[in-house]
Scaffold this active site. Structure first.
Site, mmCIF file in Angstrom:
data_model
loop_
_atom_site.group_PDB
_atom_site.id
_atom_site.type_symbol
_atom_site.label_atom_id
_atom_site.label_comp_id
_atom_site.label_asym_id
_atom_site.label_seq_id
_atom_site.Cartn_x
_atom_site.Cartn_y
_atom_site.Cartn_z
ATOM 1 N N CYS A 92 0.885 -1.162 0.000
ATOM 2 C CA CYS A 92 0.000 0.000 0.000
ATOM 3 C C CYS A 92 0.920 1.209 0.000
ATOM 4 O O CYS A 92 1.482 1.560 1.034
ATOM 5 C CB CYS A 92 -0.905 0.001 1.231
ATOM 6 N N CYS A 95 -0.735 4.321 2.175
ATOM 7 C CA CYS A 95 -0.873 4.266 3.638
ATOM 8 C C CYS A 95 -0.431 2.892 4.115
ATOM 9 O O CYS A 95 0.764 2.582 4.036
ATOM 10 C CB CYS A 95 -2.265 4.669 4.116
ATOM 11 N N SER A 96 -1.346 2.057 4.563
ATOM 12 C CA SER A 96 -0.914 0.786 5.136
ATOM 13 C C SER A 96 -2.012 -0.262 5.006
ATOM 14 O O SER A 96 -2.165 -1.111 5.876
ATOM 15 C CB SER A 96 -0.550 0.973 6.612
ATOM 16 N N CYS A 97 -2.811 -0.189 3.936
ATOM 17 C CA CYS A 97 -3.919 -1.127 3.757
ATOM 18 C C CYS A 97 -3.410 -2.561 3.762
ATOM 19 O O CYS A 97 -2.433 -2.883 3.093
ATOM 20 C CB CYS A 97 -4.641 -0.824 2.444
#
Lengths: 191, 220
Positions: A92, A95-97
């Site tokens: 991702c 962000c940090s999906c």
């Protein structure tokens, strides 16, 4: 940060915006209950059960829910099949999906600038950081999780595991193999 | 926004360093920052896209210098303040100094399992037909909104192929602004590595993003 988080928690409690038992339960859930063992069960089942495997690739969300894993950060789950000619990697960049319901919360490196910046441009270099080298002609397919789809890599089943139970197979399925920065362990790695 | 969160293709961050036997949290405050963020979403009544924008909306040098949960915590404080749920003087003193603002909901312990199980599906019904089908060539538009978007810079202006029509999903660019869900068709778009990174790039690499229809234009 300890003081700042405690201060904010105190304010939210005093105002009645949060309930302490709910906070504790959230922490306990993600620290103790939800983790990569969930995903490992999914992969092990896909290795032994051709019908489940087909379902998993056709409708990942429903197939995974049938094993009891669903909801937050896996409402739209897509399983990716590693084959001798294609290796999938998930990132991702924005962000940090990450598919919480099957892998738990992401490791620090997954959320880090080095991983998020390089995986889309130099995935083989990133794999080298993990000690993984793949055949030069293998396609490397990177999936940038920019929407609410969450991706789970199904690594290839290691040789020498014929007749193994799902439980034993799940021990071979590492978290990194389901992100695509690793491969499943081979039987000799378990010793 | 073209902020520091949009990291794809940047150089200079060094190698990826995995931590063996990494714990889920590295400090007690991280546990609190994580759980407070999840729990406060109910009284705060913000959506995921607003949360993402609150995290990325800071000077790039600051964003990159902060740890992951520091960014979460800063965004949580900012959203609570914006909505008048918590005031600066309260944050300074660490206590509630003003009457609470009435909120519609809070997260009770009995609801935690159900809330997590339900998650937040983003697919919506639509009567509109999808503009593109699998196999169509598309170009990611050159756009530079100062507000929230999920089209990373490294694909803007590049040509790819629709790999899959996913469905009609909540459009983050609208949802982050509180301008409604404005659902749009969503596609998995595949780009060849050389289209993104130039002729010397590894020819075996392909990268996909999931892109909403307003991000894409047809290529003849």
């Amino acid at each position: 940060m300890q003081l700042r988080t405690r201060a904010l928690e105190t304010i939210l409690l005093e105002k009645g915006y949060i309930e302490p038992a709910a906070i504790d339960l959230l922490i306990e859930t993600y620290e103790k209950k939800i983790g990569p063992r969930n995903g490992a069960q999914v992969v092990a089942k896909a290795w032994v059960d051709p019908k489940f495997r087909q379902w998993l690739f056709a409708d990942g969300t429903a197939a995974v829910e049938s094993l009891g894993f669903s909801g937050r950060s896996a409402n739209h789950l897509v399983a990716l099949e590693n084959t001798p000619s294609v290796h999938n990697m998930v990132v991702c960049t924005l962000c940090s999906c990450y598919p919480w319901a099957v892998l738990g919360l992401p490791p620090l490196w997954y959320k880090s600038a080095p991983y998020r910046s390089r995986t889309v441009a130099d995935p083989r270099g990133v794999l080298a950081d993990f000690g993984v080298e793949l055949p030069k002609d293998m396609e490397i397919r990177v999936w940038d999780s920019t929407a609410e789809l969450r991706y789970l890599v199904v690594p290839m089943r290691p040789a020498g595991t014929e007749g193994w139970s799902e439980d034993n197979l799940a021990d071979l399925v590492t978290r990194d193999s389901m992100i695509g920065t690793g491969l499943a362990k081979s039987p000799k790695d378990l010793k | 926004m073209n902020g520091a969160q949009d990291l794809g293709g940047m150089h200079g961050f060094g190698p990826v360093v995995p931590e063996p036997n990494e714990p889920v949290f590295h400090a007690e405050w991280e546990r609190r920052a994580f759980a407070l963020t999840l729990a406060a979403a109910m009284p705060g009544d913000w959506n995921l896209d607003m949360t993402r924008f609150a995290r990325e909306n800071r000077p790039p040098a600051e964003y990159l210098a902060m740890s992951y949960y520091q960014v979460w915590f800063a965004a949580l404080e900012a959203m609570l303040k914006e909505r008048g749920l918590v005031a600066d003087d309260e944050i300074d003193t660490g206590h509630s100094l003003h009457p609470p603002k009435p909120v519609a909901r809070t997260l009770s312990p009995g609801d935690v399992a159900q809330v997590l199980h339900r998650g937040a599906p983003t697919e919506r019904e639509t009567k509109r037909a999808a503009k593109f089908k699998a196999g169509d060539k598309v170009r990611a538009k050159t756009i530079n909104p100062v507000t929230h978007t999920r089209l990373p810079r490294y694909v803007r202006g590049r040509t790819g192929t629709i790999e899959r029509v996913i469905g009609c999903h909540v459009f983050p660019d609208s949802n982050a602004l509180g301008a409604g869900e404005n659902p749009q068709w969503l596609y998995t778009v595949r780009f060849e590595g050389r289209e993104l990174w130039g002729g010397n790039a590894d020819p075996t690499v392909a990268v996909s993003v999931d892109a909403w229809e307003p991000y894409l234009e047809p290529v003849a």
